[in-house]
Design a protein around this motif. Structure first.
Motif, PDB file in Angstrom:
ATOM      1  N   LEU A 123      47.247  28.549  37.883  1.00 51.51           N
ATOM      2  CA  LEU A 123      47.859  29.008  36.640  1.00 51.51           C
ATOM      3  C   LEU A 123      49.359  28.722  36.600  1.00 51.51           C
ATOM      4  N   GLU A 171      40.906  41.287  38.014  1.00 50.92           N
ATOM      5  CA  GLU A 171      40.497  40.727  39.280  1.00 50.92           C
ATOM      6  C   GLU A 171      40.234  41.817  40.308  1.00 50.92           C
ATOM      7  N   SER A 225      37.656  33.465  37.118  1.00 51.21           N
ATOM      8  CA  SER A 225      38.860  34.205  37.504  1.00 51.21           C
ATOM      9  C   SER A 225      39.916  34.138  36.413  1.00 51.21           C
ATOM     10  N   CYS A 226      40.091  32.971  35.815  1.00 50.87           N
ATOM     11  CA  CYS A 226      41.090  32.828  34.748  1.00 50.87           C
ATOM     12  C   CYS A 226      40.694  33.626  33.512  1.00 50.87           C
ATOM     13  N   VAL A 229      43.856  34.358  30.925  1.00 53.22           N
ATOM     14  CA  VAL A 229      44.785  33.227  30.906  1.00 53.22           C
ATOM     15  C   VAL A 229      43.991  31.931  30.997  1.00 53.22           C
ATOM     16  N   VAL A 232      43.978  30.597  42.555  1.00 55.54           N
ATOM     17  CA  VAL A 232      44.011  30.754  41.096  1.00 55.54           C
ATOM     18  C   VAL A 232      45.440  30.973  40.615  1.00 55.54           C
ATOM     19  N   SER A 233      46.226  31.725  41.348  1.00 55.05           N
ATOM     20  CA  SER A 233      47.626  31.925  40.971  1.00 55.05           C
ATOM     21  C   SER A 233      48.381  30.593  40.949  1.00 55.05           C
ATOM     22  N   VAL A 237      40.434  21.735  35.753  1.00 51.44           N
ATOM     23  CA  VAL A 237      40.920  22.318  37.000  1.00 51.44           C
ATOM     24  C   VAL A 237      40.985  21.276  38.116  1.00 51.44           C
ATOM     25  N   ALA A 271      36.976  29.312  39.539  1.00 49.33           N
ATOM     26  CA  ALA A 271      38.290  29.182  38.902  1.00 49.33           C
ATOM     27  C   ALA A 271      38.252  29.650  37.449  1.00 49.33           C
ATOM     28  N   ARG A 311      41.417  37.187  33.930  1.00 50.00           N
ATOM     29  CA  ARG A 311      42.847  37.463  33.803  1.00 50.00           C
ATOM     30  C   ARG A 311      43.350  37.293  32.369  1.00 50.00           C
ATOM     31  N   SER A 325      49.548  26.727  31.032  1.00 54.08           N
ATOM     32  CA  SER A 325      48.731  27.939  30.987  1.00 54.08           C
ATOM     33  C   SER A 325      49.156  28.823  29.827  1.00 54.08           C
ATOM     34  N   PRO A 372      43.989  28.044  32.016  1.00 50.58           N
ATOM     35  CA  PRO A 372      44.794  27.146  32.855  1.00 50.58           C
ATOM     36  C   PRO A 372      45.118  25.848  32.140  1.00 50.58           C
TER      37      PRO A 372
END
Length: 399
Positions: free
Chosen positions: A26, A398, A336-337, A342, A22-23, A315, A333, A340, A363, A344
């Motif tokens: 993004l 997260e 998770s975004c 954020v 995921v990092s 994605v 995905a 956060r 992002s 993507p």
């Protein structure tokens, strides 16, 4: 009905852990490469998004190819996460639902036996068939991974194995129905697929679905210069329980459908499947087919459901097209975004094509709490999944 996601794991071209992949998603990274597991100079499609790791050593390697082994790894890891958080079920209350790409004749398995054969078909045994292990077909049984995981976990609850491009969504929908009927208390849903086998690359290029450009000329879905998608591979797993667990990573609903066409589905069936899940969502993860006509048709039908100003991401532009594993990867995905805060961007998008919806190039922060994701495949198949997080989930961040 929706279900709570209480555990997840994956093996993807961007990384084997959720946090790592995921990092990178993004950060705008893209997994596409021209360095695949076999030589592709003679192929029309010469690039892909492969898994870079190898499966762990396993006694199940006698019965599973590499992607099935990755699928079992993800399923065990997701279940361990769920149990660490207090979720548990076993025996007849634990169900397993599997999605995989379908039965395929893998060329590399048969090449040693067939390369020396002659048109008159004489002496076939001596010319190579004697080199194949008598049990080689056991690795191709459709429910191998499902059966082995059930044995590992002593799971005896409801379950099923699904095949095809939208098998992950079918497995999710079946698991959610089983939870709603209370025939099980917890479901492990896992899916795995590879579009990077030689026979698959040939088929995708022949249908004009996979890109045939060089890596240096690769564009993104929804770009004005889009010329086909990047095939990839992945395995992913979710652990589900009925809503209200208090430990949910996100909630999920799923739907699928098809129109029987030999290639990509018509816009009408895409709209029909999406409409079964769509609510007041402002974020859409598109199917990312990277064909100008297909992209335009998709944007048009989605805009009629959610409005012209909904944000559009993809994605699969970063991960590659992932076949049966797509829906589960999208779910992990996107959740998770959203957790956060954020959104993507579409990896590699340089010049968005004109049309409804707002393609996201980079992002950006978001306050969205839900997202609708679509994926497609041949013959005429559509899958949709809707992810939603609550304010409490977002505040925790997260895990």
């Amino acid at each position: 009905m929706s279900a709570d996601i209480v555990g997840w794991a994956w093996r993807t071209p961007l990384g084997d852990t959720v946090d790592t992949a995921v990092s990178r998603l993004l950060a705008g990274e893209r997994a596409a490469t021209d360095k695949l597991r076999f030589e592709t100079r003679t192929y029309a499609c010469r690039i892909g998004a492969p898994l870079l790791s190898a499966p762990q050593r396993s006694r199940h390697s006698r019965f599973l190819r590499r992607m099935g082994l990755f699928g079992l790894e993800a399923a065990h890891e997701a279940l361990q996460q769920a149990r660490t958080q207090g979720a548990d079920a076993s025996g007849e209350r634990l169900g397993i639902f599997c999605g995989y790409g379908g039965l395929r004749a893998h060329w590399d398995d048969m090449m040693e036996a067939l390369s020396g054969q002659q048109p008159e078909q004489g002496g076939t045994w001596q010319r190579g068939l004697n080199r194949i292990h008598p049990y080689w077909m056991l690795k191709h049984l459709s429910n191998n991974a499902h059966a082995l995981l059930a044995a590992d976990l002593s799971a005896r609850g409801d379950g099923a194995t699904y095949g095809g491009a939208t098998a992950g969504a079918q497995a999710l929908a079946a698991a959610i129905r089983a939870l709603e009927a209370e025939s099980i208390d917890m479901a492990v849903v896992f899916a795995y697929d590879s579009l990077l086998e030689p026979e698959t690359l040939v088929d995708l290029a022949a249908r004009g679905a996979a890109t045939t450009v060089e890596l240096s000329n690769l564009t993104a879905p929804y770009d004005v210069h889009a010329r086909g998608f990047v095939p990839g591979e992945a395995a992913a797993a979710l652990v589900l329980q009925r809503p209200g667990t208090g430990r949910a990573l996100a909630s999920i609903t799923a739907a699928d459908g098809g129109d029987g066409r030999s290639s990509e589905p018509a816009p009408e069936i895409l709209a029909a499947v999406a409409s079964r899940l769509a609510q007041a969502d402002t974020l859409i993860d598109g199917s990312g087919r990277a064909g100008p006509t297909l992209d335009a048709e998709e944007r048009s039908v989605l805009a009629s459901l959610l409005g012209q100003g909904a944000r559009l991401t993809a994605v699969q532009a970063a991960f590659g097209q992932l076949g049966a594993a797509t829906t589960l990867v999208q779910a992990i995905a996107l959740a998770s975004c959203l957790r956060r805060g954020v959104l993507p961007g579409i990896a590699g998008l340089r010049e968005p094509a004109e049309g409804p919806l707002v393609p996201v190039k980079d992002s950006m922060p978001t306050g969205a709490r839900s997202a609708l994701a679509l994926s497609t495949g041949a013959p005429g198949l559509v899958a949709a999944v809707r992810i939603e997080i609550g304010n409490a989930l977002a505040a925790r961040g997260e895990p």
